[in-house]
Scaffold this motif. Sequence first.
Motif, PDB file in Angstrom:
ATOM      1  N   LEU A 162       0.832  -1.205   0.000  1.00 27.99           N
ATOM      2  CA  LEU A 162       0.000   0.000   0.000  1.00 27.99           C
ATOM      3  C   LEU A 162       0.866   1.254   0.000  1.00 27.99           C
ATOM      4  N   LEU A 163       1.920   1.257   0.809  1.00 28.95           N
ATOM      5  CA  LEU A 163       2.832   2.410   0.842  1.00 28.95           C
ATOM      6  C   LEU A 163       3.561   2.580  -0.491  1.00 28.95           C
ATOM      7  N   LEU A 164       3.920   1.473  -1.125  1.00 28.70           N
ATOM      8  CA  LEU A 164       4.598   1.548  -2.418  1.00 28.70           C
ATOM      9  C   LEU A 164       3.692   2.201  -3.453  1.00 28.70           C
ATOM     10  N   ARG A 165       2.425   1.840  -3.451  1.00 27.88           N
ATOM     11  CA  ARG A 165       1.477   2.439  -4.409  1.00 27.88           C
ATOM     12  C   ARG A 165       1.331   3.942  -4.152  1.00 27.88           C
ATOM     13  N   ILE A 166       1.254   4.308  -2.872  1.00 23.13           N
ATOM     14  CA  ILE A 166       1.129   5.733  -2.542  1.00 23.13           C
ATOM     15  C   ILE A 166       2.360   6.495  -3.002  1.00 23.13           C
ATOM     16  N   GLU A 167       3.540   5.966  -2.730  1.00 23.99           N
ATOM     17  CA  GLU A 167       4.788   6.646  -3.085  1.00 23.99           C
ATOM     18  C   GLU A 167       4.939   6.757  -4.604  1.00 23.99           C
ATOM     19  N   GLN A 168       4.435   5.781  -5.344  1.00 21.73           N
ATOM     20  CA  GLN A 168       4.547   5.799  -6.815  1.00 21.73           C
ATOM     21  C   GLN A 168       3.429   6.577  -7.499  1.00 21.73           C
ATOM     22  N   GLY A 169       2.567   7.223  -6.705  1.00 20.39           N
ATOM     23  CA  GLY A 169       1.493   8.023  -7.287  1.00 20.39           C
ATOM     24  C   GLY A 169       0.268   7.227  -7.668  1.00 20.39           C
ATOM     25  N   GLU A 170       0.143   6.015  -7.147  1.00 20.27           N
ATOM     26  CA  GLU A 170      -0.998   5.160  -7.472  1.00 20.27           C
ATOM     27  C   GLU A 170      -1.923   4.962  -6.267  1.00 20.27           C
ATOM     28  N   GLY A 171      -1.751   5.802  -5.245  1.00 24.32           N
ATOM     29  CA  GLY A 171      -2.533   5.652  -4.029  1.00 24.32           C
ATOM     30  C   GLY A 171      -3.969   6.124  -4.175  1.00 24.32           C
ATOM     31  N   ARG A 172      -4.820   5.601  -3.298  1.00 18.49           N
ATOM     32  CA  ARG A 172      -6.224   6.006  -3.262  1.00 18.49           C
ATOM     33  C   ARG A 172      -6.569   6.449  -1.849  1.00 18.49           C
ATOM     34  N   GLU A 173      -7.620   7.237  -1.748  1.00 21.27           N
ATOM     35  CA  GLU A 173      -8.040   7.761  -0.451  1.00 21.27           C
ATOM     36  C   GLU A 173      -8.331   6.644   0.539  1.00 21.27           C
ATOM     37  N   GLU A 174      -8.898   5.547   0.055  1.00 23.19           N
ATOM     38  CA  GLU A 174      -9.262   4.452   0.968  1.00 23.19           C
ATOM     39  C   GLU A 174      -8.047   3.719   1.528  1.00 23.19           C
ATOM     40  N   TYR A 175      -6.864   3.994   0.979  1.00 20.71           N
ATOM     41  CA  TYR A 175      -5.668   3.334   1.514  1.00 20.71           C
ATOM     42  C   TYR A 175      -5.334   3.805   2.928  1.00 20.71           C
ATOM     43  N   ILE A 176      -5.699   5.044   3.254  1.00 13.45           N
ATOM     44  CA  ILE A 176      -5.356   5.572   4.578  1.00 13.45           C
ATOM     45  C   ILE A 176      -6.095   4.826   5.685  1.00 13.45           C
ATOM     46  N   PRO A 177      -7.442   4.682   5.625  1.00 13.80           N
ATOM     47  CA  PRO A 177      -8.088   3.869   6.665  1.00 13.80           C
ATOM     48  C   PRO A 177      -7.671   2.398   6.606  1.00 13.80           C
ATOM     49  N   LYS A 178      -7.347   1.906   5.412  1.00 19.49           N
ATOM     50  CA  LYS A 178      -6.899   0.512   5.302  1.00 19.49           C
ATOM     51  C   LYS A 178      -5.549   0.326   6.007  1.00 19.49           C
ATOM     52  N   LEU A 179      -4.651   1.285   5.863  1.00 18.84           N
ATOM     53  CA  LEU A 179      -3.371   1.217   6.562  1.00 18.84           C
ATOM     54  C   LEU A 179      -3.569   1.234   8.073  1.00 18.84           C
ATOM     55  N   ARG A 180      -4.467   2.068   8.553  1.00 17.51           N
ATOM     56  CA  ARG A 180      -4.738   2.116   9.997  1.00 17.51           C
ATOM     57  C   ARG A 180      -5.301   0.776  10.485  1.00 17.51           C
ATOM     58  N   GLU A 181      -6.190   0.217   9.691  1.00 21.31           N
ATOM     59  CA  GLU A 181      -6.775  -1.084  10.068  1.00 21.31           C
ATOM     60  C   GLU A 181      -5.696  -2.166  10.112  1.00 21.31           C
ATOM     61  N   MET A 182      -4.814  -2.163   9.118  1.00 19.80           N
ATOM     62  CA  MET A 182      -3.756  -3.175   9.080  1.00 19.80           C
ATOM     63  C   MET A 182      -2.792  -3.026  10.250  1.00 19.80           C
ATOM     64  N   CYS A 183      -2.515  -1.794  10.636  1.00 17.32           N
ATOM     65  CA  CYS A 183      -1.640  -1.578  11.798  1.00 17.32           C
ATOM     66  C   CYS A 183      -2.261  -2.164  13.053  1.00 17.32           C
ATOM     67  N   ARG A 184      -3.575  -2.040  13.190  1.00 17.89           N
ATOM     68  CA  ARG A 184      -4.250  -2.657  14.351  1.00 17.89           C
ATOM     69  C   ARG A 184      -4.110  -4.171  14.310  1.00 17.89           C
ATOM     70  N   HIS A 185      -4.230  -4.749  13.121  1.00 17.80           N
ATOM     71  CA  HIS A 185      -4.090  -6.204  12.992  1.00 17.80           C
ATOM     72  C   HIS A 185      -2.669  -6.654  13.362  1.00 17.80           C
TER      73      HIS A 185
END
Length: 425
Positions: A362-385
């Motif tokens: 997910l971070l790679l996609r964001i850094e390469q300009g392919e990120g989406r808004e929904e990646y931010i809550p998804k990253l938070r959810e994954m950190c909890r997991h």
Amino acid sequence: MSPMIEQVLFRNRRPDRIATLEEYRESGGYEGLARVIRENRPRDIPKLIDASGLRGRGGAGFPCAKKWMAVPENGAFPRYVAVNADEMEPGTFKDRVLIHADPHSVLEGLLIAGFAVSAEKGYIFVRPSYENCARILEREVERAREAGLLGRNILGSGFSFDVIVHRSGGRYICGEASALLKALMGRRPNPVKAPPFPTDKGLWDRPTLVNNVETLANVPHIVRNGPEWFKGLARTPTGAGTKLYCVSGRVNRPGCFELPIGTPLNEIIEEHAGGLPEGRRFKACLPGGASTRFMGPEHYHVEMDFDPLAAVGHRLGTAAVMVFDDRTCLVAVTLNLMEFFARESCGWCTPCREGVPYVRDLLLRIEQGEGREEYIPKLREMCRHLWNAYCAFAPGAASPVESLLTFFEDEVREHISGRRCPFGE
């Protein structure tokens, strides 16, 4: 280095060579060992270390004496001491510098620890890229043995203890105590949940004490000078001793500095590491290695000790300060860290094995300009997991990601809205 700052661990440090056994002994080396084995019972030593306030220097900051006292007096024999010189925390190189400066301080600390828990053998667990450290230790172990400081009947006291330098296969997970012990026994280094603790059942199901290189190097000085002296070295009322601070990143003089524990972050960066390059501003740092959280300018003057950092929601960790300036992309920094964690996962549990690579992608996609808004809550959810993992590896990997989203969310969103990294290549 300012002459006003007392050098304890680095008192024999030289710019061009390693301190010899003779030089170490001239500076008071092995006097603590001689006093301990001639004048004390083993159980007296943990009480002395407890009074000093020494906390583990490997990252967790657990009170050293509590670990020593956990070795049962009526437990099984033989007993062992394992020294963690694996040091694969990114940005951390203090143990390597210490071994290259004054290896006998580590050996004497190991011997005193062995006496305190009635052990008969010590293993120094060295990462493969530290081959020079392994050679230095092997050479100095032999010299200590020839001088009657290792082996049978040390200094005519009846105490016997020997040391083996073990070259690790090399994985980050081997810094975890139970994984380190499994690796020493030739097994796959998956962590084991306690209980039983290694102090009850460690190497070959025998009581085993595991300590970090820097932790043990403090012990001879405490024995020789007393616990109150050690406490008096600190800059903070809750601290004790000096600390080896590794500083890297956007500073003019990266290096390893021995300073009183509790030295403010701004003083470490500006006075000892030479400050940031001209025209650059402090943006953030990781205060204690890759598994700690990004800390911003609001804490630039925080005292670098366990309790002051905990009070502002951060950890001292290994005290490896990685400095980032205002031209650094923290999404790219975090991605780089997650590449490391994804590679180093032992793969034992699902949250770590599957979750860490997913966060990296997910971070790679964001850094390469392919990120989406929904990646931010998804990253938070994954950190909890990741906090549901079997050991502390995955929660440590989550720390920089969580803090990136907490303190630098705008920077993440700028990557997404602009469809590119705003800091360029």
